[in-house]
Design a protein around this motif. Sequence first.
Motif, PDB file in Angstrom:
ATOM      1  N   GLU A  65      -0.174   8.250   5.485  1.00 46.60           N
ATOM      2  CA  GLU A  65       0.253   7.428   4.356  1.00 46.60           C
ATOM      3  C   GLU A  65       1.356   6.459   4.750  1.00 46.60           C
ATOM      4  O   GLU A  65       1.659   5.527   4.007  1.00 46.60           O
ATOM      5  CB  GLU A  65       0.756   8.321   3.217  1.00 46.60           C
ATOM      6  N   GLU A  66       1.959   6.702   5.939  1.00 52.37           N
ATOM      7  CA  GLU A  66       3.068   5.843   6.358  1.00 52.37           C
ATOM      8  C   GLU A  66       3.098   5.865   7.883  1.00 52.37           C
ATOM      9  O   GLU A  66       3.903   6.571   8.491  1.00 52.37           O
ATOM     10  CB  GLU A  66       4.372   6.427   5.809  1.00 52.37           C
ATOM     11  N   LEU A  67       2.240   5.070   8.502  1.00 51.53           N
ATOM     12  CA  LEU A  67       2.065   5.161   9.946  1.00 51.53           C
ATOM     13  C   LEU A  67       3.240   4.547  10.703  1.00 51.53           C
ATOM     14  O   LEU A  67       3.712   3.474  10.343  1.00 51.53           O
ATOM     15  CB  LEU A  67       0.781   4.442  10.359  1.00 51.53           C
ATOM     16  N   PRO A  68       3.658   5.190  11.792  1.00 54.83           N
ATOM     17  CA  PRO A  68       4.788   4.660  12.574  1.00 54.83           C
ATOM     18  C   PRO A  68       4.349   3.613  13.582  1.00 54.83           C
ATOM     19  O   PRO A  68       4.671   3.692  14.764  1.00 54.83           O
ATOM     20  CB  PRO A  68       5.293   5.927  13.284  1.00 54.83           C
ATOM     21  N   PHE A  69       3.561   2.644  13.116  1.00 53.83           N
ATOM     22  CA  PHE A  69       3.101   1.601  14.029  1.00 53.83           C
ATOM     23  C   PHE A  69       3.289   0.235  13.383  1.00 53.83           C
ATOM     24  O   PHE A  69       3.306   0.109  12.159  1.00 53.83           O
ATOM     25  CB  PHE A  69       1.623   1.787  14.368  1.00 53.83           C
ATOM     26  N   ASP A  70       3.341  -0.797  14.255  1.00 56.57           N
ATOM     27  CA  ASP A  70       3.465  -2.167  13.749  1.00 56.57           C
ATOM     28  C   ASP A  70       2.147  -2.660  13.169  1.00 56.57           C
ATOM     29  O   ASP A  70       1.082  -2.072  13.386  1.00 56.57           O
ATOM     30  CB  ASP A  70       3.870  -3.105  14.898  1.00 56.57           C
ATOM     31  N   ASP A  71       2.229  -3.812  12.494  1.00 57.05           N
ATOM     32  CA  ASP A  71       0.994  -4.418  11.966  1.00 57.05           C
ATOM     33  C   ASP A  71       0.124  -4.900  13.118  1.00 57.05           C
ATOM     34  O   ASP A  71       0.617  -5.219  14.207  1.00 57.05           O
ATOM     35  CB  ASP A  71       1.342  -5.648  11.109  1.00 57.05           C
ATOM     36  N   LEU A 126      -5.542   4.282   3.253  1.00 56.85           N
ATOM     37  CA  LEU A 126      -6.436   3.149   3.482  1.00 56.85           C
ATOM     38  C   LEU A 126      -5.637   1.854   3.668  1.00 56.85           C
ATOM     39  O   LEU A 126      -5.964   1.027   4.517  1.00 56.85           O
ATOM     40  CB  LEU A 126      -7.429   3.012   2.320  1.00 56.85           C
ATOM     41  N   GLN A 127      -4.573   1.709   2.881  1.00 53.39           N
ATOM     42  CA  GLN A 127      -3.728   0.521   3.025  1.00 53.39           C
ATOM     43  C   GLN A 127      -3.092   0.469   4.406  1.00 53.39           C
ATOM     44  O   GLN A 127      -3.043  -0.581   5.048  1.00 53.39           O
ATOM     45  CB  GLN A 127      -2.611   0.528   1.975  1.00 53.39           C
ATOM     46  N   GLU A 128      -2.633   1.623   4.873  1.00 55.16           N
ATOM     47  CA  GLU A 128      -2.013   1.679   6.189  1.00 55.16           C
ATOM     48  C   GLU A 128      -3.032   1.361   7.273  1.00 55.16           C
ATOM     49  O   GLU A 128      -2.721   0.690   8.261  1.00 55.16           O
ATOM     50  CB  GLU A 128      -1.419   3.078   6.431  1.00 55.16           C
ATOM     51  N   ALA A 129      -4.263   1.862   7.076  1.00 49.85           N
ATOM     52  CA  ALA A 129      -5.324   1.576   8.045  1.00 49.85           C
ATOM     53  C   ALA A 129      -5.512   0.074   8.152  1.00 49.85           C
ATOM     54  O   ALA A 129      -5.607  -0.485   9.245  1.00 49.85           O
ATOM     55  CB  ALA A 129      -6.617   2.251   7.614  1.00 49.85           C
TER      56      ALA A 129
END
Lengths: 311, 268
Positions: free
Chosen positions: A185-191, A213-216
């Motif tokens: 739900e809150e990925l530790p990666f950049d866009d 899904l938004q984070e994906a």
Amino acid sequence: VAAGLWRGKAWARALGGALRALGGSVRGLAAGPEMHFGFQTVTEEERRKKIYQVFESVAKKYDVMNDSMTLGIHRVWKDVLVHKMNPCPGTQLLDVAGGTGDIAFRFINYVRSVRERQLQRKLRHRQNLSWQEISESYQEDNSNSLGDSQVVVCDINREMLKVGKQKAQHLGYSEGLSWVLGNAEELPFDDDMFDVYTIAFGIRNVTRIDLALQEAYRVLKPGGRFLCLEFSHVSNPLLSRLYDLYSFQVIPVLGEVIAGDWNSYQYLVESIRRFPPQEEFKAMIEDVGFFKVDYQNLNSGIVAIHSGFKL
Amino acid sequence: AVLHPPGGSPAGRARLSQAEPRARDGRSEEQEEEEAETGARAGAGRLYPGHIPTSPLQKVLLAAGSAAVALCDPYRHDMVAVLGETTGCLALPNLRDKMKHHPEGYRILQERPRIRLSTLDMGRLRGLPDGSLGREYVRFLEDNKVSPDTRMPPKFVDDEELAYVIQRYREVHDLMHTLLGMPTNMLGEVVVKWFEAVQTGLPMCVLGAVFGPVRLSARKLQVLATELVPWAIRSGRNASCILNVYYEQRWEQPVESLREEIGIFPPP
């Protein structure tokens, strides 16, 4: 009486909807709105905690249980997923909820074999080169067996990651593989970081699927692909009844006998029933911004692969 | 639509475990409200903490699976426990009735004492004279490095009183070792199982008694067959029901006197 009941339900539904909206905005402050944990009703906080505990408890026996419950068929499903992905060397993959590494290892194997064929072709082509051209080719770094492909395995559960790392060591996977503790739900990666995002049998356990899904969408590069392998809805009525019978009667027993844990596997079969069916999940993926969203049923809908592109 | 009856008879509640899948529009608010009304699964159908209601088919599968695993891996004590629970449907009511018709057993059923480290006063028991039940029990626990707290709580027994009976049987097991003078190695465990099989009639004890010896050496088997098992059977037959003894009130009683009272013959 029926009319009164209906009106009551409509009022309750409206109230529920309002509460949900409210609950969503104060998610960080309050325990959160009521959610499902299998067939139980719990708060969001409780659900996250319970699911964490389920996977903490099953981590060591996760692979054994997968093989027993699906009679080994889960391996075929995962193979189909990676074949559908058809990665070429250089692909950056993010495997979310990838715990014990099944998808990551298959990705590495696939890319390795594609790479081998590539190198073989190059070698054959190089047979008739001049000495000059051959010496020039030495300066290129072509020895990378993965062709700069990388897979990042991200999982929220420490125990699952631990098992995955042990497996990787045992099977000899090290290059192009990294393990990250993180929340879908809150990925530790950049866009815009990855070419492909996969989540296999994980999204069902995420508390806020819309956020995942938004984070994906966020972490995928433009042109990137979203792939989700998950249990889904069986429409064939006879198969559906057999499947239910097997799920509810046999799987918790297997959980108790093999892993000593009835409740985790009871949760598993209930959470499968709770997950949105194919069309509804497709709509959720489209809502987030993916294009060309489609799904492929495996085994008449016991499992489905959903795919979408960030364009 | 709601597909299972709210509350109702125990049979109806037990069937919650075979829950049919919800109608697909079920993830709306309606579903969650209805579920809150019929009671979250944690409350409904659970007769005691830790109870997992199971259908007859599930019990059969559990019995078969646990028997197979217990045989292959004797360290899976949880499987032995599950086997006992799923096969004890005839023996447990029998035991409960034996307890009900005996004054001391009846009191145990009423008061529901538990043998746990937190309820035992280990210091006092250690201070009792040698040869008393309390002293010998503590000695047994320390010599064999076991604790009464490692007994599995019952999960698959569908009656609250019978769940206590099987729990009592498990907690009294160590006292059986003490009274029979048997250690916790494989040989000692098999002997105690023979005794318990005769006493309780639990199929799990019978299976353990019959299949336990397969892992013993020939020499031990011989001792078992010629001396220990006949003694265990004779004692088991002669003794009154071991669950009818309120052990917690007899810590000071000498072991020999208690043996005589129950009817256990002196160990060979």
